[in-house]
Scaffold this active site. Structure first.
Site, PDB file in Angstrom:
ATOM      1  N   CYS A 113       0.744  -1.139  -0.131  1.00  0.00           N
ATOM      2  CA  CYS A 113       0.054   0.073  -0.053  1.00  0.00           C
ATOM      3  C   CYS A 113       1.035   1.147   0.073  1.00  0.00           C
ATOM      4  CB  CYS A 113      -0.834  -0.042   1.205  1.00  0.00           C
ATOM      5  SG  CYS A 113      -1.887  -1.409   1.174  1.00  0.00           S
ATOM      6  N   HIS A 252      -3.587   6.772   2.955  1.00  0.00           N
ATOM      7  CA  HIS A 252      -3.914   5.407   2.149  1.00  0.00           C
ATOM      8  C   HIS A 252      -5.323   5.080   3.132  1.00  0.00           C
ATOM      9  CE1 HIS A 252      -3.871   1.485   1.104  1.00  0.00           C
ATOM     10  NE2 HIS A 252      -3.643   0.928   2.297  1.00  0.00           N
ATOM     11  N   ASN A 282     -10.007  -0.897  -0.015  1.00  0.00           N
ATOM     12  CA  ASN A 282      -8.714  -0.527  -0.242  1.00  0.00           C
ATOM     13  C   ASN A 282      -8.014  -1.285  -1.308  1.00  0.00           C
ATOM     14  OD1 ASN A 282      -5.998  -0.870   0.324  1.00  0.00           O
ATOM     15  ND2 ASN A 282      -5.993  -1.704   2.376  1.00  0.00           N
TER      16      ASN A 282
HETATM   17  N1  ACO Z   1     -17.619 -10.085   9.235  1.00  0.00           N
HETATM   18  C1  ACO Z   1     -18.201 -10.263  10.585  1.00  0.00           C
HETATM   19  N2  ACO Z   1     -17.192 -10.652  11.651  1.00  0.00           N
HETATM   20  C2  ACO Z   1     -15.798 -10.660  11.196  1.00  0.00           C
HETATM   21  C3  ACO Z   1     -15.302 -10.267   9.951  1.00  0.00           C
HETATM   22  C4  ACO Z   1     -16.316  -9.973   9.112  1.00  0.00           C
HETATM   23  N3  ACO Z   1     -16.109  -9.786   7.880  1.00  0.00           N
HETATM   24  N4  ACO Z   1     -14.124 -10.118   9.999  1.00  0.00           N
HETATM   25  C5  ACO Z   1     -13.589 -10.374  11.334  1.00  0.00           C
HETATM   26  N5  ACO Z   1     -15.010 -10.777  11.868  1.00  0.00           N
HETATM   27  C6  ACO Z   1     -15.133 -11.149  13.440  1.00  0.00           C
HETATM   28  C7  ACO Z   1     -13.682 -12.061  13.935  1.00  0.00           C
HETATM   29  O1  ACO Z   1     -13.724 -13.310  13.634  1.00  0.00           O
HETATM   30  C8  ACO Z   1     -13.505 -11.510  15.483  1.00  0.00           C
HETATM   31  O2  ACO Z   1     -14.701 -12.466  16.146  1.00  0.00           O
HETATM   32  P1  ACO Z   1     -14.293 -12.995  17.414  1.00  0.00           P
HETATM   33  O3  ACO Z   1     -14.146 -11.782  18.322  1.00  0.00           O
HETATM   34  O4  ACO Z   1     -15.335 -13.748  17.926  1.00  0.00           O
HETATM   35  O5  ACO Z   1     -12.908 -13.927  16.991  1.00  0.00           O
HETATM   36  C9  ACO Z   1     -14.206 -10.172  15.405  1.00  0.00           C
HETATM   37  O6  ACO Z   1     -14.700  -9.884  14.344  1.00  0.00           O
HETATM   38  C10 ACO Z   1     -13.086  -9.175  15.682  1.00  0.00           C
HETATM   39  O7  ACO Z   1     -11.932  -9.463  14.555  1.00  0.00           O
HETATM   40  P2  ACO Z   1     -10.777  -8.279  14.584  1.00  0.00           P
HETATM   41  O8  ACO Z   1      -9.867  -8.881  13.577  1.00  0.00           O
HETATM   42  O9  ACO Z   1     -10.132  -8.264  15.853  1.00  0.00           O
HETATM   43  O10 ACO Z   1     -11.510  -6.993  14.074  1.00  0.00           O
HETATM   44  P3  ACO Z   1     -10.822  -5.804  13.803  1.00  0.00           P
HETATM   45  O11 ACO Z   1     -11.742  -4.792  14.686  1.00  0.00           O
HETATM   46  O12 ACO Z   1      -9.321  -5.671  14.126  1.00  0.00           O
HETATM   47  O13 ACO Z   1     -11.087  -5.306  12.279  1.00  0.00           O
HETATM   48  C11 ACO Z   1      -9.726  -5.115  10.411  1.00  0.00           C
HETATM   49  C12 ACO Z   1     -10.349  -6.118  11.394  1.00  0.00           C
HETATM   50  C13 ACO Z   1     -10.828  -4.374   9.695  1.00  0.00           C
HETATM   51  C14 ACO Z   1      -9.099  -6.081   9.094  1.00  0.00           C
HETATM   52  C15 ACO Z   1      -8.836  -4.132  10.888  1.00  0.00           C
HETATM   53  O14 ACO Z   1      -7.832  -4.877  11.792  1.00  0.00           O
HETATM   54  C16 ACO Z   1      -7.928  -3.533  10.063  1.00  0.00           C
HETATM   55  O15 ACO Z   1      -8.207  -2.498   9.304  1.00  0.00           O
HETATM   56  N6  ACO Z   1      -6.517  -3.630  10.133  1.00  0.00           N
HETATM   57  C17 ACO Z   1      -5.598  -2.842   9.629  1.00  0.00           C
HETATM   58  C18 ACO Z   1      -5.502  -3.205   7.970  1.00  0.00           C
HETATM   59  C19 ACO Z   1      -4.425  -2.373   7.231  1.00  0.00           C
HETATM   60  O16 ACO Z   1      -4.304  -1.171   7.674  1.00  0.00           O
HETATM   61  N7  ACO Z   1      -3.668  -2.974   6.596  1.00  0.00           N
HETATM   62  C20 ACO Z   1      -2.610  -2.332   5.879  1.00  0.00           C
HETATM   63  C21 ACO Z   1      -2.850  -2.122   4.424  1.00  0.00           C
HETATM   64  S1  ACO Z   1      -3.204  -3.195   3.471  1.00  0.00           S
HETATM   65  C22 ACO Z   1      -1.895  -3.844   2.497  1.00  0.00           C
HETATM   66  O17 ACO Z   1      -0.758  -3.513   2.750  1.00  0.00           O
HETATM   67  C23 ACO Z   1      -2.133  -4.923   1.448  1.00  0.00           C
END
Ligand code: ACO
Length: 325
Positions: A113, A252, A282
């Site tokens: 990214c 980003h 994204n």
């Molecule tokens: N729908 C419903 N529930 C979901 C989903 C979904 N799509 N995805 C995960 N969950 C559940 C999980 O299973 C978990 O359930 P549990 O508590 O029973 O285990 C719960 O939701 C929480 O999951 P987390 O992964 O902790 O959710 P979080 O609030 O962290 O959000 C996300 C996830 C959106 C991916 C976030 O962590 C994020 O944005 N991370 C950063 C991404 C980023 O910046 N990446 C860098 C750039 S990308 C690149 O370089 C290619």
């Protein structure tokens, strides 16, 4: 006389097919409410017939048009992508052929990214050193071919598209500061044992997990929040932009919560932050150049405006840039 670089043209392309959160909820245990609350994303565009290089070339054409340049006036084409059509030839070489830009230098940058900011840094350095006058920098992604559509924690995040900018030599500074960083120690947090998106597209019905993007989203989130905010501040300080001198921020577009934290650090109101995440998801290396192009074309960003940009992605990589458009 010193030579500087500035953006002289921008362009973007998104494939027409749209996939909403409700569409995804038909085949995965997720909901529009969860995705919007956690990420801010409502829909994404999905490439069907277009390859990464097709989208990149379309965005590049528009950027050249705005810059008033023919493709044979380019000294280099740099494509930032983590979803190249193939490993070899590079997507940049495919774009060079599609644009008829014989025989300028062309190469890809793999910085996830942060790739567009890495590409602009290279272009800025080549221009300032006097070895180039006009460089096309493109961020392009065909990520929907690279995600594991059974993994609800990653597939909901990504979309396809391409953004481009022509960086040209000038006597006045447009790009005022630019920083790029990486920390390979955290490479395992966000990875893809890549084979190229065109290959993966054929395998979409027989997915092998280690060929698809895998992310420990929560760990990445914690590092991204701090790194993006620090980097944005560093670029603004180095350019001498105080909060009230920043007209726009182009972050980003990975997650609205990360964007809000970075904007808050710079003391910026939400209205000054360019967001396209909601409708496009994204698009990795394409988020910053597509958001830039959209804001230039709809008249929000105008000549003379001060802009700060910051990105974070797999590698882990991150970076920032401050420029006067
Ligand atoms: N729908 C419903 N529930 C979901 C989903 C979904 N799509 N995805 C995960 N969950 C559940 C999980 O299973 C978990 O359930 P549990 O508590 O029973 O285990 C719960 O939701 C929480 O999951 P987390 O992964 O902790 O959710 P979080 O609030 O962290 O959000 C996300 C996830 C959106 C991916 C976030 O962590 C994020 O944005 N991370 C950063 C991404 C980023 O910046 N990446 C860098 C750039 S990308 C690149 O370089 C290619």
């Amino acid at each position: 006389m010193s030579i500087y670089s500035r953006f002289t043209g921008t362009g973007s392309y998104f494939p027409p097919k749209i996939m909403t959160n409700d569409d995804i909820a038909k085949f995965l245990d997720t909901s529009d409410e969860w995705i919007v609350t956690r990420t801010g994303i409502k829909q994404r565009h999905v490439a069907e017939d277009e390859s990464c290089s097709d989208m990149a070339a379309e965005a590049g054409k528009k950027a050249l048009e705005m810059a008033g340049l023919q493709s044979n006036q380019l000294d280099a084409i740099i494509v930032a992508t983590l979803s190249p059509d193939t490993i070899m030839p590079s997507t940049a070489c495919r774009v060079q052929y599609k644009l008829g830009a014989k025989t300028c230098m062309a190469f890809d940058i793999a910085a996830a990214c942060s790739g567009f900011l890495y590409g602009v840094r290279v272009a800025d350095g080549m221009i300032r050193s006097g070895s180039a006058k006009n460089i096309l920098v493109i961020g392009a992604e065909h990520l929907t071919a690279c995600v594991d559509w059974r993994d609800r924690s990653t597939c909901i995040l990504f979309g396809d598209g391409a953004g481009a900018a022509v960086v040209s030599a000038d006597t006045a500074p447009g790009i005022k500061s630019i920083f790029n960083y990486a920390d390979g120690e955290y490479g395992e947090l966000l990875k893809q044992d890549n084979l190229g998106s065109q290959y993966l597209k054929k395998m979409i019905n027989e997915p092998a997990v280690d060929h698809m993007i895998q992310m420990k989203g929560n760990d990445v989130f914690k590092i991204a929040v701090r790194a993006m905010a620090d980097a944005a501040q560093e670029a603004a300080d180095a350019a001498g932009f105080s909060s009230d001198q920043i007209d726009w921020m182009i972050p980003h577009q990975a997650n609205l919560r990360i964007i809000d934290a970075a904007a808050k650090r710079l003391g910026l109101d939400k209205e000054k932050v360019i967001i396209n995440l909601t409708n496009y998801g994204n698009t990795s290396a394409a988020t910053i150049p597509t958001a830039l192009d959209q804001a230039v074309r709809d008249g929000r960003i105008q000549r003379g405006h001060n802009v700060v940009s910051a990105a974070f992605g797999g590698g882990l990589t991150w970076g920032s840039m401050a420029f006067t458009f």
